[in-house]
Design an enzyme around this catalytic site. Structure first.
Site, mmCIF file in Angstrom:
data_model
loop_
_atom_site.group_PDB
_atom_site.id
_atom_site.type_symbol
_atom_site.label_atom_id
_atom_site.label_comp_id
_atom_site.label_asym_id
_atom_site.label_seq_id
_atom_site.Cartn_x
_atom_site.Cartn_y
_atom_site.Cartn_z
ATOM 1 N N ARG A 31 0.840 -1.215 0.000
ATOM 2 C CA ARG A 31 0.000 0.000 0.000
ATOM 3 C C ARG A 31 0.869 1.258 0.000
ATOM 4 N NH1 ARG A 31 -3.206 -3.587 3.758
ATOM 5 N NH2 ARG A 31 -1.324 -3.393 4.991
ATOM 6 N N SER A 53 7.576 -11.112 -5.194
ATOM 7 C CA SER A 53 7.162 -11.560 -6.527
ATOM 8 C C SER A 53 6.825 -10.341 -7.378
ATOM 9 C CB SER A 53 5.937 -12.466 -6.404
ATOM 10 O OG SER A 53 4.920 -11.755 -5.744
ATOM 11 N N ILE A 94 11.266 4.749 5.509
ATOM 12 C CA ILE A 94 10.009 5.055 6.216
ATOM 13 C C ILE A 94 9.353 3.728 6.635
ATOM 14 C CG2 ILE A 94 9.450 7.390 5.434
ATOM 15 C CD1 ILE A 94 8.097 4.367 3.627
ATOM 16 N N ARG A 133 10.870 0.371 8.879
ATOM 17 C CA ARG A 133 11.262 0.158 10.276
ATOM 18 C C ARG A 133 12.785 0.221 10.360
ATOM 19 N NH1 ARG A 133 6.755 1.119 11.624
ATOM 20 N NH2 ARG A 133 5.192 -0.294 12.452
ATOM 21 N N ASP A 175 13.225 8.100 8.893
ATOM 22 C CA ASP A 175 12.162 8.342 9.876
ATOM 23 C C ASP A 175 12.253 7.334 11.016
ATOM 24 O OD1 ASP A 175 9.710 9.536 10.837
ATOM 25 O OD2 ASP A 175 8.659 7.731 10.160
ATOM 26 N N GLU A 212 15.254 2.932 18.521
ATOM 27 C CA GLU A 212 14.559 4.186 18.850
ATOM 28 C C GLU A 212 14.304 4.285 20.349
ATOM 29 O OE1 GLU A 212 11.075 4.097 16.376
ATOM 30 O OE2 GLU A 212 12.274 4.030 14.572
ATOM 31 N N HIS A 255 10.384 9.198 13.898
ATOM 32 C CA HIS A 255 9.317 8.214 13.612
ATOM 33 C C HIS A 255 7.930 8.886 13.594
ATOM 34 C CE1 HIS A 255 8.144 3.687 14.023
ATOM 35 N NE2 HIS A 255 7.276 4.343 13.270
HETATM 36 P P1 NAP Z 1 1.625 -3.775 2.989
HETATM 37 O O1 NAP Z 1 0.618 -3.203 2.064
HETATM 38 O O2 NAP Z 1 1.340 -5.058 3.691
HETATM 39 O O3 NAP Z 1 2.988 -3.886 2.199
HETATM 40 C C1 NAP Z 1 4.058 -4.579 2.726
HETATM 41 C C2 NAP Z 1 4.999 -4.923 1.595
HETATM 42 O O4 NAP Z 1 6.099 -5.641 2.140
HETATM 43 C C3 NAP Z 1 4.378 -5.806 0.526
HETATM 44 O O5 NAP Z 1 4.502 -5.131 -0.696
HETATM 45 C C4 NAP Z 1 5.233 -7.047 0.515
HETATM 46 O O6 NAP Z 1 5.484 -7.386 -0.827
HETATM 47 C C5 NAP Z 1 6.513 -6.542 1.157
HETATM 48 N N1 NAP Z 1 7.271 -7.627 1.737
HETATM 49 C C6 NAP Z 1 6.921 -8.480 2.723
HETATM 50 N N2 NAP Z 1 7.905 -9.377 2.924
HETATM 51 C C7 NAP Z 1 8.885 -9.063 2.046
HETATM 52 C C8 NAP Z 1 10.140 -9.635 1.756
HETATM 53 N N3 NAP Z 1 10.604 -10.717 2.409
HETATM 54 N N4 NAP Z 1 10.897 -9.041 0.807
HETATM 55 C C9 NAP Z 1 10.437 -7.964 0.143
HETATM 56 N N5 NAP Z 1 9.249 -7.395 0.356
HETATM 57 C C10 NAP Z 1 8.478 -7.945 1.295
HETATM 58 O O7 NAP Z 1 1.960 -2.747 4.159
HETATM 59 P P2 NAP Z 1 1.963 -1.144 4.104
HETATM 60 O O8 NAP Z 1 0.678 -0.634 4.619
HETATM 61 O O9 NAP Z 1 2.436 -0.690 2.766
HETATM 62 O O10 NAP Z 1 3.086 -0.849 5.222
HETATM 63 C C11 NAP Z 1 4.426 -1.249 4.986
HETATM 64 C C12 NAP Z 1 5.283 -1.040 6.208
HETATM 65 O O11 NAP Z 1 5.516 0.342 6.408
HETATM 66 C C13 NAP Z 1 4.663 -1.492 7.528
HETATM 67 O O12 NAP Z 1 4.839 -2.881 7.738
HETATM 68 C C14 NAP Z 1 5.388 -0.665 8.547
HETATM 69 O O13 NAP Z 1 6.509 -1.365 9.053
HETATM 70 C C15 NAP Z 1 5.877 0.530 7.760
HETATM 71 N N6 NAP Z 1 5.241 1.765 8.260
HETATM 72 C C16 NAP Z 1 6.021 2.715 8.840
HETATM 73 C C17 NAP Z 1 5.443 3.874 9.315
HETATM 74 C C18 NAP Z 1 6.271 4.948 9.967
HETATM 75 O O14 NAP Z 1 5.758 5.658 10.834
HETATM 76 N N7 NAP Z 1 7.501 5.140 9.569
HETATM 77 C C19 NAP Z 1 4.064 4.071 9.238
HETATM 78 C C20 NAP Z 1 3.302 3.087 8.639
HETATM 79 C C21 NAP Z 1 3.896 1.930 8.150
HETATM 80 P P3 NAP Z 1 5.274 -8.873 -1.407
HETATM 81 O O15 NAP Z 1 4.208 -9.525 -0.580
HETATM 82 O O16 NAP Z 1 4.888 -8.658 -2.812
HETATM 83 O O17 NAP Z 1 6.613 -9.480 -1.244
#
Ligand code: NAP
Length: 313
Positions: A154, A176, A230, A232, A256, A261, A279
């Site tokens: 997302r 993938s 952005i 972890r 971020d 942290e 963060h």
């Molecule tokens: P999401 O829609 O579930 O996307 C997560 C992505 O991670 C998917 O595209 C998945 O791709 C990929 N992924 C999972 N395992 C992987 C691997 N082994 N190698 C490569 N890619 C992998 O989640 P989202 O809503 O976009 O959020 C993503 C992350 O952003 C969260 O998990 C959180 O840690 C972080 N975040 C940080 C903040 C902040 O304040 N800085 C705020 C919100 C979120 P595939 O399944 O296609 O591999």
């Protein structure tokens, strides 16, 4: 529902805390001077846990709460929750997807601009009076730079769409190749990095993605490349990042999140090619209320035997 015990693990949002207090029997874990004693006394009345990106439901906590039914997480990332133990024990898990996507993607673009255009240094330049002595030096253009994204979920997709508006060619790495995008896919993070000017970490933190940005990736990104994190902190091998920046093997970084942290490596404080944020990617009033409403909505749905709004487990 005011008899249902809900354990909030740390302070995260005043509105959420007040609403939980109004609707449930709220326990504030962080205020307990002796958490072991607290659990011995109250574990049987706790049916829900509310955690976030800092404090989550570990296996030990789940085991200590025999009546636990649901973990309603005030974050989209699930890395602080032991999902395997939740599944084993039949504990439901929810998170806060979608509502924070725009803010996090906006901030990723903000970091790219801030690092390349040295926005923070320019601001200091004006405030310090240095402008009166001469113009600020030239910086680096962002529009048109090759943006590589680790994790086209997302947030990754929202970063890609924003980068496209800056005429940036976008490529990505995921487990993938996605059938529904025309962005260029690379089968390894190092290959993605060597074909990117700006590399963005936007994937979930799992054992496989811990230190997904390592020395090889940083060297592939190179002395003109910029890393944006952005996701972890533990996605990046921070010691390697620090030495790459200090030695000039990496062009810059916008961060971020950090490995430990709120500790941030002090070697970064004096570097002008680095922007450091505490963060805050989802930290707007609007988004935090939307996240809180999802936490509350999931709890209310669960305890009214309705479908969860954003179920993970
Ligand atoms: P999401 O829609 O579930 O996307 C997560 C992505 O991670 C998917 O595209 C998945 O791709 C990929 N992924 C999972 N395992 C992987 C691997 N082994 N190698 C490569 N890619 C992998 O989640 P989202 O809503 O976009 O959020 C993503 C992350 O952003 C969260 O998990 C959180 O840690 C972080 N975040 C940080 C903040 C902040 O304040 N800085 C705020 C919100 C979120 P595939 O399944 O296609 O591999």
């Amino acid at each position: 529902m005011d008899a249902i015990g809900v354990l909030m693990l740390c302070p995260m949002n005043n509105y959420l805390e007040q609403e939980l207090d109004k609707r449930f029997n709220l326990f504030r874990y962080w205020t307990q001077p002796n958490q072991t004693e607290f659990l011995a006394q109250h574990a049987d009345s706790i049916r829900a846990v509310v955690g976030n990106s800092t404090a989550g439901a570990s296996a030990d906590l789940i085991d200590a709460l025999p009546k636990l039914e649901i973990v309603s997480n005030f974050s989209v990332g699930l890395d602080k929750i032991d999902l395997t133990r939740c599944k084993e024990k039949g504990v439901r898990v929810t998170n806060t997807p979608d509502v924070l996507t725009d803010d996090v993607a906006d901030l990723a673009i903000g970091l790219m601009l801030a690092v390349l255009r040295r926005i923070c240094q320019c601001d200091k330049y004006v405030r310090s009076g240095a402008w009166k002595l001469g113009d600020f030096r030239l910086t680096t253009k962002f529009s048109g730079k090759r943006v590589g994204i680790i994790g086209l979920g997302r947030i990754g997709l929202a970063v890609a769409e924003r980068a496209e508006a800056f005429d940036c060619p976008v490529s990505y790495y995921s487990r993938s190749k996605k059938a529904d995008t025309n962005y260029t896919y690379y089968g390894s993070v190092a290959e993605l990095a060597s074909n990117s000017d700006v590399l963005v970490v936007a994937c979930a933190l799992t054992p496989e993605t811990t230190h997904v940005v390592n020395r090889e990736v940083l060297d592939a990104l190179g002395p003109k490349g910029v890393l944006i994190n952005i996701g972890r902190g533990p996605h990046v091998d921070e010691a390697e990042l620090v030495s790459a920046l200090v030695e000039g093997r990496l062009g810059g970084a916008g961060l971020d999140v950090f490995e430990k942290e709120p500790q941030v490596p002090e070697e970064l404080f004096g570097l002008e090619n680095v922007v450091l944020l505490p963060h805050v990617a989802s930290g707007t009033e609007e988004t935090r209320i939307a996240m809180a409403d999802l936490v509350l909505g999931n709890l209310e749905a669960h305890f009214s035997s309705k479908a969860l709004l954003t179920p993970v487990v």
